[in-house]
Scaffold this motif. Structure first.
Motif, PDB file in Angstrom:
ATOM      1  N   ASP A 228       0.789  -0.787  -0.036  1.00 22.44           N
ATOM      2  CA  ASP A 228       0.276   0.182   0.300  1.00 22.44           C
ATOM      3  C   ASP A 228       0.757   1.343   0.192  1.00 22.44           C
ATOM      4  O   ASP A 228       0.233   2.323  -0.434  1.00 22.44           O
ATOM      5  N   GLU A 229       2.069   1.223   0.693  1.00 17.98           N
ATOM      6  CA  GLU A 229       3.255   2.748   0.673  1.00 17.98           C
ATOM      7  C   GLU A 229       3.586   2.955  -0.477  1.00 17.98           C
ATOM      8  O   GLU A 229       3.714   3.841  -1.075  1.00 17.98           O
ATOM      9  N   LEU A 230       4.313   1.738  -1.007  1.00 17.38           N
ATOM     10  CA  LEU A 230       4.818   1.529  -2.422  1.00 17.38           C
ATOM     11  C   LEU A 230       3.768   2.443  -3.629  1.00 17.38           C
ATOM     12  O   LEU A 230       3.908   3.473  -4.507  1.00 17.38           O
ATOM     13  N   LYS A 231       2.405   1.743  -2.952  1.00 17.59           N
ATOM     14  CA  LYS A 231       1.045   2.624  -4.654  1.00 17.59           C
ATOM     15  C   LYS A 231       1.182   3.911  -4.601  1.00 17.59           C
ATOM     16  O   LYS A 231       1.043   4.753  -5.195  1.00 17.59           O
ATOM     17  N   GLU A 232       0.670   4.260  -2.817  1.00 17.00           N
ATOM     18  CA  GLU A 232       0.403   5.172  -2.889  1.00 17.00           C
ATOM     19  C   GLU A 232       1.991   6.537  -3.077  1.00 17.00           C
ATOM     20  O   GLU A 232       1.319   7.513  -3.467  1.00 17.00           O
TER      21      GLU A 232
END
Length: 398
Positions: A261-265
């Motif tokens: 999720d962090e990478l997507k954000e």
């Protein structure tokens, strides 16, 4: 009369259930060598892609003529309290059922994606007067301390270290895919242990074609595996950010994990349009995506832990794909460097990663050179026949 081996591994499962099939492959080899094998494993873990329903405390199934005992555990998400409860529940439930089985083990083999299996293995060894093989794949609790920054005075760390030392004390043999583990064990005060190196066996994978919707006209840099700190996937995103103006370079990540999720954000915040996240896929589909990449990325943190060796399940699959690999690791015996199947770069250095990508894209001779070495290296060193020969020697010594 054949001998019985009980394998304890929280995350063991048959082919088709997920990526981590080392124990199943070893069990098949042991069957060929004449042993009867039972694998005790958890009914739920975050690595499986197929569910196992267990009504009572355990469930028996046969896979490839190997008996599986699925020990009931609760579901969890992430790396929090739920996962810790799952680990303790597996150990508690296994402790309550191991006396139920008629074919007592001549050998109990405890593999440690976490160390609580050591407690069970020692109890089983003493109860049945069995031999005990301790398979150390990750150096717990050192991994927790180095990668996750957990204090050595943390209660979980202290429990894990105690169990590790108990394993060194009570095991009849230590087996490991880490080629320099002996140094760590000797530092822990055990200088006369029998330690056998057993690399990750490579099983040629099934490939299931599907419509990936990946661009046909781009130079694709790809990753397959867990999306977390231990694989330095953030480094790949940073390189994608540096190369986001290069419209002919495209990045792909396949897998799930705590950083997804962090990478997507971050990709969205930085307007990185040249990247695609697939999430978790069945292995046959993930292996197909490997064939669609131009370059494969594998990264690791820059930590001293790796001086004892590296058990990278994915690396053999990467090399077998015969695509150039960019391996970001500080490792003495790096298989990518030894096999000349790619470029070795410093960990957590997105600038160096960017330059390695551009070099492989622009230098066709270098690209071809690295493309033709990985598969032969795997076939010469890690296919089942080679590992089975090592395993036979190990069991003969025991």
């Amino acid at each position: 009369m054949s001998k019985n081996i009980w394998i304890i591994n929280h995350y063991a499962f048959p082919y088709g259930y997920g990526f981590h099939t080392r124990q199943h492959t070893i069990a098949k080899m042991l069957k060929k060598l004449g042993y009867e094998v039972i694998i005790f494993t958890s009914s739920f873990n975050h690595l499986k892609v197929k569910e196992v329903e267990v009504e009572n405390i355990y469930k028996e199934e046969i896979h490839d003529d190997i008996k599986y005992i699925w020990v009931k555990t609760k579901e969890y998400q992430g790396n929090g309290l739920g996962r810790i409860k799952n680990i303790f529940e597996f150990s508690k439930n296994l402790n309550s059922i191991y006396k139920n089985f008629d074919n007592k083990p001549d050998v109990v083999w405890a593999s440690t994606p976490h160390p609580l299996a050591i407690y069970n293995a020692i109890k089983i060894k003493k109860y049945f007067k069995s031999k005990f093989i301790f398979e150390e794949r990750d150096i717990w609790p050192l991994t927790l301390q180095v990668i996750n920054g957990v204090s050595k005075y943390n209660p979980l760390v202290m429990i894990f270290r105690y169990l590790q030392l108990q394993a060194y004390k009570y095991s009849d043999m230590i087996v490991t895919p880490l080629d320099n583990l002996k140094e760590f064990i000797e530092k822990s005060g055990y200088k006369n242990k029998t330690i056998e190196y057993l690399p990750q066996p490579f099983v040629p994978f099934e490939v299931e074609k599907f419509d990936t919707n990946l661009p046909k006209d781009k130079f694709i840099v790809g990753y397959v595996g867990s999306i977390g700190h231990s694989n330095s996937v953030m480094n790949l995103l940073k390189a994608a950010n540096l190369l986001k103006e290069n419209i002919d370079i495209y990045f792909v990540m396949v897998g799930d994990g705590p950083q997804l999720d962090e990478l997507k954000e971050l990709a969205e915040e930085n307007d990185i349009k040249n990247i695609k996240f697939f999430g978790k896929l069945e292995k046959s589909k993930a292996m197909y995506i490997l064939t669609q990449y131009n370059v494969l990325y594998k990264g690791h943190p820059d930590i001293k832990l790796y001086k004892y060796g590296l058990s990278a399940v994915k690396l053999n699959e990467y090399m077998y794909s015969n695509k150039p690999i960019i391996h970001a690791v500080n490792l003495k015996n790096d298989p990518v460097a030894i096999s000349n199947s790619g470029i070795n770069i410093l960990p957590k250095n997105e600038e160096e990663l960017k330059n390695a990508i551009l070099k492989l894209k622009e230098d066709s001779k270098l690209y071809e050179k690295y493309s033709n070495n990985g598969r032969k290296f795997v076939e010469d060193n890690f296919v089942e026949d080679k590992i089975e020969e090592k395993l036979k020697n190990i069991m003969d010594k025991l």
